[in-house]
Design an enzyme around this catalytic site. Structure first.
Site, PDB file in Angstrom:
ATOM      1  N   ASP A   1      36.165  40.562  50.780  1.00 28.86           N
ATOM      2  CA  ASP A   1      35.397  40.980  49.606  1.00 28.86           C
ATOM      3  C   ASP A   1      34.913  42.416  49.815  1.00 28.86           C
ATOM      4  O   ASP A   1      34.446  42.782  50.895  1.00 28.86           O
ATOM      5  CB  ASP A   1      34.204  40.045  49.386  1.00 28.86           C
ATOM      6  N   ILE A   2      35.013  43.227  48.787  1.00 26.14           N
ATOM      7  CA  ILE A   2      34.665  44.645  48.878  1.00 26.14           C
ATOM      8  C   ILE A   2      33.153  44.842  49.034  1.00 26.14           C
ATOM      9  O   ILE A   2      32.710  45.894  49.517  1.00 26.14           O
ATOM     10  CB  ILE A   2      35.190  45.387  47.617  1.00 26.14           C
TER      11      ILE A   2
ATOM     12  N   ASN B   1      32.382  30.616  41.498  1.00 29.84           N
ATOM     13  CA  ASN B   1      31.524  30.966  40.372  1.00 29.84           C
ATOM     14  C   ASN B   1      32.339  30.845  39.084  1.00 29.84           C
ATOM     15  O   ASN B   1      33.469  31.340  39.021  1.00 29.84           O
ATOM     16  CB  ASN B   1      30.996  32.395  40.518  1.00 29.84           C
TER      17      ASN B   1
ATOM     18  N   GLY C   1      27.748  33.100  37.245  1.00 24.09           N
ATOM     19  CA  GLY C   1      27.718  34.369  37.959  1.00 24.09           C
ATOM     20  C   GLY C   1      29.069  34.996  38.202  1.00 24.09           C
ATOM     21  O   GLY C   1      29.200  35.926  38.994  1.00 24.09           O
TER      22      GLY C   1
ATOM     23  N   HIS D   1      38.930  32.541  41.902  1.00 24.56           N
ATOM     24  CA  HIS D   1      38.834  32.903  43.315  1.00 24.56           C
ATOM     25  C   HIS D   1      37.809  32.024  44.017  1.00 24.56           C
ATOM     26  O   HIS D   1      36.785  31.675  43.441  1.00 24.56           O
ATOM     27  CB  HIS D   1      38.468  34.382  43.495  1.00 24.56           C
ATOM     28  N   LEU D   2      38.115  31.692  45.255  1.00 19.83           N
ATOM     29  CA  LEU D   2      37.186  30.980  46.110  1.00 19.83           C
ATOM     30  C   LEU D   2      36.521  31.999  47.023  1.00 19.83           C
ATOM     31  O   LEU D   2      37.205  32.784  47.689  1.00 19.83           O
ATOM     32  CB  LEU D   2      37.925  29.953  46.992  1.00 19.83           C
ATOM     33  N   HIS D   3      35.185  31.992  47.051  1.00 20.52           N
ATOM     34  CA  HIS D   3      34.466  32.792  48.040  1.00 20.52           C
ATOM     35  C   HIS D   3      34.351  31.950  49.305  1.00 20.52           C
ATOM     36  O   HIS D   3      33.814  30.840  49.263  1.00 20.52           O
ATOM     37  CB  HIS D   3      33.035  33.106  47.577  1.00 20.52           C
TER      38      HIS D   3
HETATM   39  P1  AMP Z   1      32.568  36.699  41.209  1.00 26.43           P
HETATM   40  O1  AMP Z   1      31.280  37.409  40.961  1.00 26.43           O
HETATM   41  O2  AMP Z   1      32.406  35.284  41.668  1.00 26.43           O
HETATM   42  O3  AMP Z   1      33.512  36.833  40.034  1.00 26.43           O
HETATM   43  O4  AMP Z   1      33.227  37.420  42.450  1.00 26.43           O
HETATM   44  C1  AMP Z   1      33.990  38.593  42.346  1.00 26.43           C
HETATM   45  C2  AMP Z   1      34.001  39.211  43.707  1.00 26.43           C
HETATM   46  O5  AMP Z   1      35.059  40.135  43.766  1.00 26.43           O
HETATM   47  C3  AMP Z   1      32.709  39.972  44.070  1.00 26.43           C
HETATM   48  O6  AMP Z   1      32.153  39.402  45.250  1.00 26.43           O
HETATM   49  C4  AMP Z   1      33.214  41.400  44.289  1.00 26.43           C
HETATM   50  O7  AMP Z   1      32.539  42.041  45.345  1.00 26.43           O
HETATM   51  C5  AMP Z   1      34.683  41.190  44.591  1.00 26.43           C
HETATM   52  N1  AMP Z   1      35.574  42.292  44.268  1.00 26.43           N
HETATM   53  C6  AMP Z   1      35.673  42.950  43.082  1.00 26.43           C
HETATM   54  N2  AMP Z   1      36.631  43.883  43.145  1.00 26.43           N
HETATM   55  C7  AMP Z   1      37.165  43.816  44.397  1.00 26.43           C
HETATM   56  C8  AMP Z   1      38.182  44.536  45.073  1.00 26.43           C
HETATM   57  N3  AMP Z   1      38.884  45.515  44.498  1.00 26.43           N
HETATM   58  N4  AMP Z   1      38.455  44.194  46.369  1.00 26.43           N
HETATM   59  C9  AMP Z   1      37.773  43.209  46.973  1.00 26.43           C
HETATM   60  N5  AMP Z   1      36.797  42.489  46.382  1.00 26.43           N
HETATM   61  C10 AMP Z   1      36.489  42.797  45.110  1.00 26.43           C
END
Ligand code: AMP
Ligand code: ZN
Length: 112
Positions: A29-30, A85, A91, A98-100
């Site tokens: 995650d970025i 989410n 959120g 995507h799975l965190h």
């Molecule tokens: P959500 O808020 O559950 O939709 O999670 C989206 C996640 O994607 C967040 O934790 C962001 O930090 C992450 N994210 C967004 N753009 C990128 C990217 N280019 N590379 C890696 N992670 C990203």
């Protein structure tokens, strides 16, 4: 389709790959919220868990298994959390399922 995670899975946007197979891709995650914070995504575009259909059941299980495998490889023997989410109140900010996978610190309950 203008989807950032589709572009990441296709290698069109750079990411730190930690796992990949024919169905799934996982990357750091970025904006990490834990010492280990990895996103596990299907290569196929699915907008959200709410948009996953009966035909995606095997794929959903595959993503969960991939998360567990990554957690083991990352040494998260003391535990970890997997979060999906969904929707505005959930959120969600990126409209590609995507799975965190988060670990490396004590999690609290309930999440914010
Ligand atoms: P959500 O808020 O559950 O939709 O999670 C989206 C996640 O994607 C967040 O934790 C962001 O930090 C992450 N994210 C967004 N753009 C990128 C990217 N280019 N590379 C890696 N992670 C990203
Ligand atoms: Zn997508």
């Amino acid at each position: 389709m203008d989807c950032v995670f589709c572009k990441i899975a296709a290698g069109e946007i750079p990411s730190t790959a930690v796992y990949q197979d024919e169905l799934a891709y996982a990357f750091g995650d970025i904006n990490p919220k834990a010492p280990v914070h990895i996103l596990v995504i299907p290569r196929e575009h699915i907008g959200s868990l709410d948009e996953a259909g009966v035909g995606h059941r095997t794929l959903l299980g595959h993503l969960m298994r991939a998360a567990a495998e990554i957690a083991r490889k990352k040494g998260l023997a003391k535990g970890y959390r997997v979060v999906v989410n969904t929707g505005d109140e959930g959120g969600r900010t990126v409209d590609h399922l995507h799975l965190h996978l988060m670990g490396g610190r004590q999690m609290t309950w309930p999440p914010g």
